[in-house]
Design a protein around this motif. Structure first.
Motif, PDB file in Angstrom:
ATOM      1  N   ILE A  19       3.511  -5.830  -0.847  1.00  0.00           N
ATOM      2  CA  ILE A  19       2.144  -6.343  -0.827  1.00  0.00           C
ATOM      3  C   ILE A  19       1.322  -5.691  -1.945  1.00  0.00           C
ATOM      4  N   ASP A  20       0.903  -6.479  -2.910  1.00  0.00           N
ATOM      5  CA  ASP A  20      -0.131  -6.110  -3.884  1.00  0.00           C
ATOM      6  C   ASP A  20       0.214  -4.881  -4.722  1.00  0.00           C
ATOM      7  N   HIS A  21       1.457  -4.805  -5.194  1.00  0.00           N
ATOM      8  CA  HIS A  21       1.805  -3.726  -6.116  1.00  0.00           C
ATOM      9  C   HIS A  21       1.395  -4.157  -7.527  1.00  0.00           C
ATOM     10  N   GLN A  22       0.101  -4.017  -7.775  1.00  0.00           N
ATOM     11  CA  GLN A  22      -0.542  -4.492  -8.989  1.00  0.00           C
ATOM     12  C   GLN A  22      -1.396  -3.366  -9.577  1.00  0.00           C
ATOM     13  N   PRO A  23      -1.617  -3.380 -10.886  1.00  0.00           N
ATOM     14  CA  PRO A  23      -2.261  -2.231 -11.534  1.00  0.00           C
ATOM     15  C   PRO A  23      -3.622  -1.848 -10.960  1.00  0.00           C
ATOM     16  N   GLN A  24      -4.496  -2.808 -10.781  1.00  0.00           N
ATOM     17  CA  GLN A  24      -5.832  -2.461 -10.311  1.00  0.00           C
ATOM     18  C   GLN A  24      -5.789  -1.842  -8.916  1.00  0.00           C
ATOM     19  N   MET A  25      -4.847  -2.262  -8.111  1.00  0.00           N
ATOM     20  CA  MET A  25      -4.679  -1.647  -6.798  1.00  0.00           C
ATOM     21  C   MET A  25      -4.130  -0.230  -6.939  1.00  0.00           C
ATOM     22  N   ALA A  26      -3.178  -0.053  -7.844  1.00  0.00           N
ATOM     23  CA  ALA A  26      -2.600   1.272  -8.052  1.00  0.00           C
ATOM     24  C   ALA A  26      -3.614   2.247  -8.633  1.00  0.00           C
ATOM     25  N   PHE A  27      -4.540   1.743  -9.459  1.00  0.00           N
ATOM     26  CA  PHE A  27      -5.549   2.633 -10.040  1.00  0.00           C
ATOM     27  C   PHE A  27      -6.326   3.381  -8.949  1.00  0.00           C
ATOM     28  N   ILE A 111      10.380  -6.103  10.058  1.00  0.00           N
ATOM     29  CA  ILE A 111       9.734  -6.334   8.776  1.00  0.00           C
ATOM     30  C   ILE A 111       9.427  -4.991   8.130  1.00  0.00           C
ATOM     31  N   VAL A 112      10.108  -4.704   7.032  1.00  0.00           N
ATOM     32  CA  VAL A 112       9.857  -3.486   6.270  1.00  0.00           C
ATOM     33  C   VAL A 112       8.742  -3.777   5.272  1.00  0.00           C
ATOM     34  N   VAL A 113       7.730  -2.901   5.244  1.00  0.00           N
ATOM     35  CA  VAL A 113       6.512  -3.176   4.471  1.00  0.00           C
ATOM     36  C   VAL A 113       6.244  -2.051   3.477  1.00  0.00           C
ATOM     37  N   SER A 114       5.951  -2.438   2.240  1.00  0.00           N
ATOM     38  CA  SER A 114       5.503  -1.518   1.195  1.00  0.00           C
ATOM     39  C   SER A 114       4.320  -2.169   0.509  1.00  0.00           C
ATOM     40  N   GLY A 115       3.175  -1.479   0.474  1.00  0.00           N
ATOM     41  CA  GLY A 115       2.027  -2.143  -0.114  1.00  0.00           C
ATOM     42  C   GLY A 115       0.874  -1.221  -0.454  1.00  0.00           C
ATOM     43  N   LEU A 116      -0.126  -1.828  -1.081  1.00  0.00           N
ATOM     44  CA  LEU A 116      -1.377  -1.176  -1.447  1.00  0.00           C
ATOM     45  C   LEU A 116      -2.548  -2.053  -0.966  1.00  0.00           C
ATOM     46  N   LEU A 123      -2.494  -2.270   6.677  1.00  0.00           N
ATOM     47  CA  LEU A 123      -2.927  -2.157   8.074  1.00  0.00           C
ATOM     48  C   LEU A 123      -3.275  -3.517   8.678  1.00  0.00           C
ATOM     49  N   THR A 124      -4.063  -4.305   7.960  1.00  0.00           N
ATOM     50  CA  THR A 124      -4.477  -5.588   8.533  1.00  0.00           C
ATOM     51  C   THR A 124      -3.283  -6.524   8.704  1.00  0.00           C
ATOM     52  N   PHE A 125      -2.366  -6.511   7.732  1.00  0.00           N
ATOM     53  CA  PHE A 125      -1.161  -7.329   7.872  1.00  0.00           C
ATOM     54  C   PHE A 125      -0.353  -6.900   9.085  1.00  0.00           C
ATOM     55  N   ALA A 126      -0.129  -5.601   9.218  1.00  0.00           N
ATOM     56  CA  ALA A 126       0.710  -5.098  10.314  1.00  0.00           C
ATOM     57  C   ALA A 126       0.117  -5.448  11.663  1.00  0.00           C
ATOM     58  N   TYR A 138       7.923  -1.936  10.091  1.00  0.00           N
ATOM     59  CA  TYR A 138       8.385  -0.636   9.613  1.00  0.00           C
ATOM     60  C   TYR A 138       7.636  -0.348   8.308  1.00  0.00           C
ATOM     61  N   MET A 139       6.690   0.582   8.378  1.00  0.00           N
ATOM     62  CA  MET A 139       5.811   0.852   7.247  1.00  0.00           C
ATOM     63  C   MET A 139       6.395   1.969   6.391  1.00  0.00           C
ATOM     64  N   VAL A 140       6.683   1.661   5.139  1.00  0.00           N
ATOM     65  CA  VAL A 140       7.288   2.638   4.238  1.00  0.00           C
ATOM     66  C   VAL A 140       6.169   3.497   3.648  1.00  0.00           C
ATOM     67  N   ALA A 141       5.969   4.668   4.239  1.00  0.00           N
ATOM     68  CA  ALA A 141       4.799   5.492   3.931  1.00  0.00           C
ATOM     69  C   ALA A 141       4.789   5.967   2.485  1.00  0.00           C
ATOM     70  N   ASP A 142       5.961   6.303   1.934  1.00  0.00           N
ATOM     71  CA  ASP A 142       5.986   6.837   0.578  1.00  0.00           C
ATOM     72  C   ASP A 142       6.202   5.756  -0.484  1.00  0.00           C
ATOM     73  N   ALA A 143       6.189   4.497  -0.082  1.00  0.00           N
ATOM     74  CA  ALA A 143       6.162   3.380  -1.030  1.00  0.00           C
ATOM     75  C   ALA A 143       4.894   2.561  -0.798  1.00  0.00           C
ATOM     76  N   SER A 144       3.878   3.248  -0.275  1.00  0.00           N
ATOM     77  CA  SER A 144       2.554   2.683  -0.044  1.00  0.00           C
ATOM     78  C   SER A 144       1.541   3.751  -0.434  1.00  0.00           C
ATOM     79  N   GLY A 145       0.297   3.346  -0.624  1.00  0.00           N
ATOM     80  CA  GLY A 145      -0.707   4.335  -1.005  1.00  0.00           C
ATOM     81  C   GLY A 145      -2.097   3.899  -0.609  1.00  0.00           C
TER      82      GLY A 145
END
Length: 230
Positions: A19-27, A111-116, A123-126, A138-145
């Motif tokens: 979910i939303d692994h995009q630059p502005q989100m990562a910033f 459903i394994v989830v990784s997102g920003l 959270l809202t998706f889950a 299943y929320m991948v904590a270290d592949a989310s931020g």
């Protein structure tokens, strides 16, 4: 205790959504080093590719705000459609629901989830997906931020209270592999570990080359013997 949550992740019962692994989100991410985040996301993607896990990539407001998905992630799944949204909550988009339903119809209800960001889009998706279906998240904590350590941590706590299962990317990889006797995925799993698992990967390289006398993974020039300058 929900017996289904006692089942380990397998290549047959899982699907994955980025979910939303995009630059502005990562910033905006402050809860994890952003290079480490990208490493973990790409490692998770490669893991899914090795085990044939159906994988969804969804994006939000690409042209107007968020920018393009990490090229390193897209390179793992070059043919995957990008499911564009306007809502921060991926569950609000019918394309996302349909893609997940397809996997669920094949028995993939984990459903394994990784997102920003963790505290918004994840959270809202889950919560919404769990409210409306019998999917397990299943929320991948270290592949989310999240936008702060507190934002990430409290979002994870809130999701755990609601029944989400917290995991890490390497945990997911090794649950999918499960048994080192599964030779069809052994080499690919080890390759991901060597490239993305930090000290664990370095340890594998050391054991292979120094103990088992395997060749080094990279070619290099001759090693020149010491010459004293004295």
């Amino acid at each position: 205790m929900n017996k289904q949550k006692l089942e380990v992740l397998t290549p047959q019962n899982s699907q994955l959504i980025f979910i939303d692994h995009q630059p502005q989100m990562a910033f905006g991410v402050q809860s994890i080093d952003r290079q480490a985040l990208k490493n973990n996301v790409v490692a998770l993607a490669k893991s899914a590719k090795v085990f044939g896990i159906p994988t969804i990539i969804t994006t939000v407001e690409t042209d107007s705000f968020s920018g393009h998905t990490y090229p390193e992630l897209l390179a793992v799944f070059p043919e995957a459609p990008l499911l564009e949204r306007t809502s921060m909550n991926s569950w609000d988009d019918q394309k996302v629901r349909d893609a997940l339903a397809k996997g669920a119809s094949e028995g993939r209800r984990k459903i394994v989830v990784s997102g920003l960001w963790t505290e918004v889009c994840n959270l809202t998706f889950a919560l919404s997906a769990m409210h409306d279906t019998d999917y397990e998240i299943y929320m991948v904590a270290d592949a989310s931020g999240g936008t702060s350590q507190e934002a990430h941590d409290y979002a994870m706590q809130r999701m755990i209270q609601a029944g989400v299962v917290p995991v890490t990317w390497q945990q997911v990889l090794l649950e999918w592999q499960r048994d080192w006797a599964r030779k069809e995925t052994y080499d690919a799993t080890i390759a991901i570990v060597q490239e993305h698992s930090g000290a664990y990967g370095m340890g594998v390289d050391y054991a292979y080359t120094m103990v088992h006398k395997a060749p080094e993974r990279a070619d290099h020039g001759p090693r020149l013997e010491p010459v004293s300058a004295g």
